[in-house]
Scaffold this motif. Sequence first.
Motif, PDB file in Angstrom:
ATOM      1  N   THR A 287       5.749  -1.531   1.909  1.00 32.92           N
ATOM      2  CA  THR A 287       7.219  -1.603   1.967  1.00 32.92           C
ATOM      3  C   THR A 287       7.867  -0.244   2.190  1.00 32.92           C
ATOM      4  O   THR A 287       8.930  -0.173   2.790  1.00 32.92           O
ATOM      5  N   ASP A 288       7.252   0.845   1.663  1.00 33.86           N
ATOM      6  CA  ASP A 288       7.921   2.150   1.560  1.00 33.86           C
ATOM      7  C   ASP A 288       9.199   2.013   0.711  1.00 33.86           C
ATOM      8  O   ASP A 288      10.154   2.749   0.909  1.00 33.86           O
ATOM      9  N   CYS A 289       9.194   1.049  -0.208  1.00 38.15           N
ATOM     10  CA  CYS A 289      10.373   0.832  -1.043  1.00 38.15           C
ATOM     11  C   CYS A 289      10.645   2.072  -1.912  1.00 38.15           C
ATOM     12  O   CYS A 289       9.715   2.794  -2.235  1.00 38.15           O
TER      13      CYS A 289
ATOM     14  N   GLY B 138      -1.586  12.246  -1.101  1.00 33.61           N
ATOM     15  CA  GLY B 138      -0.435  12.144  -0.214  1.00 33.61           C
ATOM     16  C   GLY B 138       0.812  11.816  -1.035  1.00 33.61           C
ATOM     17  O   GLY B 138       0.749  11.804  -2.262  1.00 33.61           O
ATOM     18  N   GLU B 139       1.987  11.591  -0.416  1.00 37.06           N
ATOM     19  CA  GLU B 139       1.941  11.560   1.006  1.00 37.06           C
ATOM     20  C   GLU B 139       2.063  12.969   1.540  1.00 37.06           C
ATOM     21  O   GLU B 139       2.846  13.769   1.057  1.00 37.06           O
ATOM     22  N   THR B 140       1.283  13.219   2.573  1.00 31.82           N
ATOM     23  CA  THR B 140       1.201  14.556   3.136  1.00 31.82           C
ATOM     24  C   THR B 140       1.259  14.438   4.657  1.00 31.82           C
ATOM     25  O   THR B 140       1.132  13.356   5.205  1.00 31.82           O
TER      26      THR B 140
ATOM     27  N   PHE C  16      -1.637   6.382   8.765  1.00 31.94           N
ATOM     28  CA  PHE C  16      -0.327   6.782   9.274  1.00 31.94           C
ATOM     29  C   PHE C  16       0.659   5.726   8.811  1.00 31.94           C
ATOM     30  O   PHE C  16       0.735   4.636   9.365  1.00 31.94           O
ATOM     31  N   HIS C  17       1.387   6.080   7.736  1.00 30.76           N
ATOM     32  CA  HIS C  17       2.214   5.081   7.074  1.00 30.76           C
ATOM     33  C   HIS C  17       3.544   4.933   7.817  1.00 30.76           C
ATOM     34  O   HIS C  17       3.943   5.800   8.571  1.00 30.76           O
ATOM     35  N   CYS C  18       4.170   3.781   7.611  1.00 33.92           N
ATOM     36  CA  CYS C  18       5.435   3.452   8.287  1.00 33.92           C
ATOM     37  C   CYS C  18       5.277   3.648   9.794  1.00 33.92           C
ATOM     38  O   CYS C  18       6.103   4.297  10.432  1.00 33.92           O
TER      39      CYS C  18
ATOM     40  N   THR D 221       0.804  -1.224   0.000  1.00 33.46           N
ATOM     41  CA  THR D 221       0.000   0.000   0.000  1.00 33.46           C
ATOM     42  C   THR D 221       0.842   1.282   0.000  1.00 33.46           C
ATOM     43  O   THR D 221       0.285   2.377   0.027  1.00 33.46           O
ATOM     44  N   HIS D 222       2.173   1.136  -0.015  1.00 35.03           N
ATOM     45  CA  HIS D 222       3.009   2.347  -0.047  1.00 35.03           C
ATOM     46  C   HIS D 222       4.371   2.009  -0.648  1.00 35.03           C
ATOM     47  O   HIS D 222       5.246   1.460   0.019  1.00 35.03           O
ATOM     48  N   ALA D 223       4.510   2.326  -1.922  1.00 31.88           N
ATOM     49  CA  ALA D 223       5.779   2.104  -2.625  1.00 31.88           C
ATOM     50  C   ALA D 223       6.112   3.369  -3.401  1.00 31.88           C
ATOM     51  O   ALA D 223       5.234   4.192  -3.669  1.00 31.88           O
ATOM     52  N   HIS D 224       7.386   3.534  -3.733  1.00 37.40           N
ATOM     53  CA  HIS D 224       7.808   4.668  -4.572  1.00 37.40           C
ATOM     54  C   HIS D 224       8.436   4.113  -5.846  1.00 37.40           C
ATOM     55  O   HIS D 224       9.648   4.183  -6.044  1.00 37.40           O
ATOM     56  N   LEU D 225       7.584   3.540  -6.677  1.00 35.38           N
ATOM     57  CA  LEU D 225       8.075   2.893  -7.900  1.00 35.38           C
ATOM     58  C   LEU D 225       8.653   3.885  -8.891  1.00 35.38           C
ATOM     59  O   LEU D 225       9.384   3.495  -9.805  1.00 35.38           O
TER      60      LEU D 225
HETATM   61 ZN   LIG Z   1       6.866   7.142   1.407  1.00 34.87          ZN
END
Ligand SMILES: [Zn+2]
Length: 288
Positions: free
Chosen positions: A233-235, A93-95, A183-185, A7-11
Amino acid sequence: MPTFFDTHAHLDFPDFEADLPQVVERAQAAGIAKIISVGTDFDSSARAIRLAERFACVYAVVGWHPSHVTAAPGDVCPSLRELAKHPKVVALGETGLDYHRLPGASGPHEASPPTTADEAGRVAPCAPLPDNERYQQHQAALFRQHLEVAAEVGLNCVIHQRDSLEDTIAQLTPYADRVRGVFHCFANDAETMRRILAMNSLVSFTGIVTFKNGQNVRDTVAATPLGQLMLETDCPFLAPMPYRGKRCEPAYVKEISEMVARVKGCSLEELSRATCTTAHEFFPKLSG
Ligand SMILES: [Zn+2]
């Protein structure tokens, strides 16, 4: 095979430029059925949308990261509204707020002394002192604009907070009846998690849950109700064990899910059902 979502990657980050099709393929092979690529400014958001158009399993979140606030236009609302119209844009987001590195500090919360005179004792022209308070106000305004547009278009927000928990919660609270945040990570304690859930918001967990020194995060995972958490992942950051220190990629949600299932004492099938249902509720445009 139980399926999960990242649900949160930076591809769109340059880390994936050389082998993105393989990265997406490995995710699919590992059962990571959907990947949400999160923008950090408008260029990054536009790239996330292009990736969502290119890969059926990829979705986009559009917004401007608080750490890049100084490069942000004064009013991001018109662009956010435009970007949010895309059928595969599933949140804003992300904000949020990030006080970890303030411009007027050499380290966190530590003021650096100004240099006012040169060696000859003459008063040297001073660079204007970075003003932490103005910087924080600028972040708050940027965050508020995301919340306003989210309320207007009926999407939720992916929240980034670092060393700014109280201000972030305080700013989200008046919107809590219209906008949910994830609230990610998430790496705070169980009490903070409960405050966030009480606002109808969510938490999501990264590879930190697998780290040897991640016991505090595992304690929070253990206390979080199964239907109120998501996985990410926040990859390219935060690769879980046994890949810690290497480039992270969406396929590694598998390792994260295995640890979370162990901590929750549930099966991977149960965790799959719960987290995918939660993601579909939170990201209403996530189809299929
Ligand atoms: Zn991020």
